[in-house]
Design an enzyme around this catalytic site. Structure first.
Site, PDB file in Angstrom:
ATOM      1  N   CYS A 385       0.873  -1.179   0.000  1.00 49.76           N
ATOM      2  CA  CYS A 385       0.000   0.000   0.000  1.00 49.76           C
ATOM      3  C   CYS A 385       0.904   1.220   0.000  1.00 49.76           C
ATOM      4  O   CYS A 385       1.805   1.321  -0.825  1.00 49.76           O
ATOM      5  CB  CYS A 385      -0.956  -0.029   1.187  1.00 49.76           C
ATOM      6  SG  CYS A 385      -0.152  -0.235   2.793  1.00 49.76           S
ATOM      7  N   ARG A 390      -2.215  -1.323   5.161  1.00 49.40           N
ATOM      8  CA  ARG A 390      -3.271  -1.991   4.393  1.00 49.40           C
ATOM      9  C   ARG A 390      -2.744  -3.260   3.730  1.00 49.40           C
ATOM     10  O   ARG A 390      -3.443  -4.270   3.645  1.00 49.40           O
ATOM     11  CB  ARG A 390      -3.843  -1.028   3.357  1.00 49.40           C
ATOM     12  CG  ARG A 390      -4.630   0.120   3.971  1.00 49.40           C
ATOM     13  CD  ARG A 390      -5.030   1.148   2.904  1.00 49.40           C
ATOM     14  NE  ARG A 390      -3.889   1.892   2.400  1.00 49.40           N
ATOM     15  CZ  ARG A 390      -3.922   2.730   1.366  1.00 49.40           C
ATOM     16  NH1 ARG A 390      -5.059   2.894   0.697  1.00 49.40           N
ATOM     17  NH2 ARG A 390      -2.848   3.398   0.983  1.00 49.40           N
TER      18      ARG A 390
END
Length: 446
Positions: A385, A390
Site C-alpha cells: 500500500c 493496508r
C-alpha cells in the site's frame, strides 16, 4: 411466529451437491462460520457455499447493502440454518419483512450435518488465529479457551503514537503496543532485527508466546487531520501482527473486529494500565520468516515474473493517480504492472476487506474478488500500500486462508516513489478498464 417449510438433511445435501439456484444462509456467529465449534458440535465450519449473515447483525446492519454485497436477491430461494430452529425462524421472519418469499428452514445442523463426517464442511484454514471475544474473555479469567494449550500469553492493545487510546479503555490485562516500536518513523518499514528483538523482549514476548492483538476502530478523517492514522488502531494491530509473524512469533491470535467486537459482546473495558514482564531471550533468530517481507529489489523481480503479482491494496483514487493518499507523500500514481487489490475509500480504511462491524469479511468473498483480477494462491504474491498497514491486512487474509507464497512489500508506494529512477503510471490501465472503485462502506460505530 410465522410458519416456514422445513428441509431435511438429505434434501439439503442434494440441493448443495447439485449447486442449484438456492442460497444458503448461515445465521450463526461469524466465528462458528469460520470454524470454531461454539455449541459443542463435533465438527466446526459451515455448509459449503453458505453465506454468513449472523443473526446478531440484524439488530444494527444496513440490510440493503449487506444483501447486495452478498448477491442475495428475492428471486432466488433461501435456505436458512443456525444453531437452533428459533434463530433460523427469527432470521427468516426478518427476510420476509423485506419482501423475500421463497424461504426454507434447516434445523438439524448440529445433530445431523456436523455430526456426520460424510457430509462436507468448509472452514477458514487457519481460523484458530482469528479469535472471538468469548475466547479472549476465557483466557484472561483463567479459563481454558478452545484450541489453546500454551501457558504464556500477552494481550496487546495496538496504537500509533497515541497512548491515550489505551488509557481510554482496553481489554483487562492488555499492554499497549505502539506501532512505532515495530516500524521506523522515517521509512515506515519494519525495524531492523535487533531493534525488533529488543521491542519484543521488552513486551515480554518470546517466539513461543501466544500473542493476542487488537486495536480500536474509529473513522479517521483525512482532510485537515495531520495524523489520521492515530485513529486506525485495529489496522495498526494487523500491521504489528505481520511484523511479529515475520520476526518469528509462532502463535498470533487476532481478535476479529478488534475492540468493537469486545464492546459489542458487552465485556467491560479497563482503565488500569498493565505493565509488561520483559524476557531476556526471544528464543530464535530474527527474522524467522524473512519470506513474509520483501523490499524493492524483490518487488521489481516479482513484476517481471509470470508466476507472481505485486498487489496494490490502495484506493482507486490512489491507484489511478488522483491523490497520493498521504499528507507526507507528494507523488501520485502507481507502480507499473501492479494489480489493483482495492482497499476501500482511502489510506486509512479497509471497507472492502471487512464486514460492516469491522470483522474480517467472509473469506470466500475475498477469494472470489481476488480471483477476478488474477490474484490466486498458485502465484507468488506481495501485497503493498503506502507504508505497509493496508498491505498487512490483505496479507493476513491470504495467510489465514493458507495461501503458501505471500508477503508484504514493505517499502510500498512511499519507498518506490522516493526514487526518481523508478517508473510511475497514472490513469486507468488497459488491464483495469472494467474495474470501478467499489466502496462497500456499510460501517457503523457501535
Amino acid at each position: 411466529m410465522k410458519t416456514f417449510k422445513e428441509i431435511s438433511t438429505q434434501a439439503l445435501f442434494e440441493t448443495n451437491r447439485q449447486s442449484d439456484d438456492s442460497i444458503i444462509i448461515d445465521s450463526r456467529p461469524i466465528a462458528a462460520y469460520n470454524g470454531w465449534p461454539l455449541q459443542g458440535e463435533q465438527r466446526g465450519g459451515h455448509i459449503p457455499g453458505a453465506k454468513s449473515i449472523p443473526l446478531q447483525w440484524t439488530h444494527y446492519m444496513d440490510w440493503i447493502e449487506v444483501l447486495e454485497e452478498k448477491n442475495i436477491t428475492k428471486e432466488r430461494p433461501l435456505i436458512i440454518y443456525g444453531y437452533n430452529r428459533e434463530d433460523s425462524i427469527h432470521m427468516a421472519e426478518k427476510l420476509v419483512d423485506l419482501g423475500f418469499h421463497d424461504l426454507a428452514i434447516y434445523s438439524h445442523f448440529v445433530e445431523e450435518w456436523s455430526a456426520n463426517p460424510n457430509l462436507p464442511l468448509h472452514k477458514l484454514p487457519k481460523f484458530k488465529h482469528l479469535v472471538y471475544p468469548e475466547w479472549v474473555n476465557k483466557l484472561i479469567h483463567n479459563g481454558q479457551p478452545p484450541l489453546y494449550e500454551n501457558e504464556d500469553y500477552v494481550i496487546c492493545h495496538s496504537h500509533y503514537d497515541y497512548i491515550e487510546d489505551y488509557h481510554n479503555g482496553h481489554i483487562p490485562g492488555a499492554i499497549p503496543v505502539d506501532t512505532n516500536s515495530l516500524e521506523s518513523t522515517e521509512t515506515w518499514n519494519r525495524r531492523p532485527a535487533e531493534e525488533l528483538r529488543k521491542t519484543l523482549q521488552d513486551l515480554g514476548i518470546r517466539y513461543d508466546t501466544t500473542v493476542v492483538i487488537y486495536g480500536r476502530f474509529s473513522s479517521p478523517v483525512f482532510d485537515g487531520n495531520p495524523f489520521p492514522g492515530k485513529s486506525a488502531g485495529h489496522l495498526g494491530a494487523l500491521r504489528s501482527a505481520a511484523i511479529m509473524l515475520y520476526a518469528g512469533v509462532k502463535d498470533i491470535r487476532i481478535l476479529n473486529g478488534g475492540l468493537t467486537s469486545w464492546k459489542t459482546e458487552g465485556y467491560e473495558l479497563s482503565n488500569t494500565p498493565s505493565e509488561p514482564t520483559p524476557v531476556h531471550d526471544f528464543g530464535i533468530d530474527i527474522p524467522a520468516h524473512p519470506e513474509y517481507m520483501i523490499d524493492t529489489p524483490s518487488a521489481k523481480q516479482l513484476l517481471t515474473s509470470d508466476k507472481g503479482e505485486l498487489v496494490s491494496i490502495r484506493s482507486w483514487e490512489e491507484f489511478i493517480g488522483n491523490r497520493s493518499g498521504y499528507h507526507y507523500i507528494d507523488q501520485k500514481g502507481r507502480i507499473p504492472g501492479a494489480i489493483f487489490g482495492n482497499c476501500g475509500s482511502d489510506a486509512y480504511h479497509m471497507e472492502n476487506y471487512r464486514n460492516f462491524d469491522h470483522t474480517m469479511r467472509e473469506y470466500q468473498e475475498i477469494e472470489t474478488t481476488w480471483k477476478e483480477v488474477g490474484i490466486t494462491p498458485d502465484k507468488q504474491l506481495a501485497f503493498y500500500c503506502g507504508t505497509g498497514w493496508r498491505g498487512s491486512e490483505a496479507f493476513w487474509n491470504a495467510w489465514l486462508m493458507g495461501w503458501p507464497n505471500i508477503s508484504v512489500y514493505d517499502g510500498g508506494w512511499f519507498e518506490w516513489c522516493a526514487d526518481p529512477d523508478n517508473p510511475v503510471e497514472t490513469g486507468i490501465p488497459e488491464s483495469a478498464q472494467d474495474i470501478r472503485s467499489v466502496n462497500t462502506n456499510y460501517q457503523i460505530n457501535i
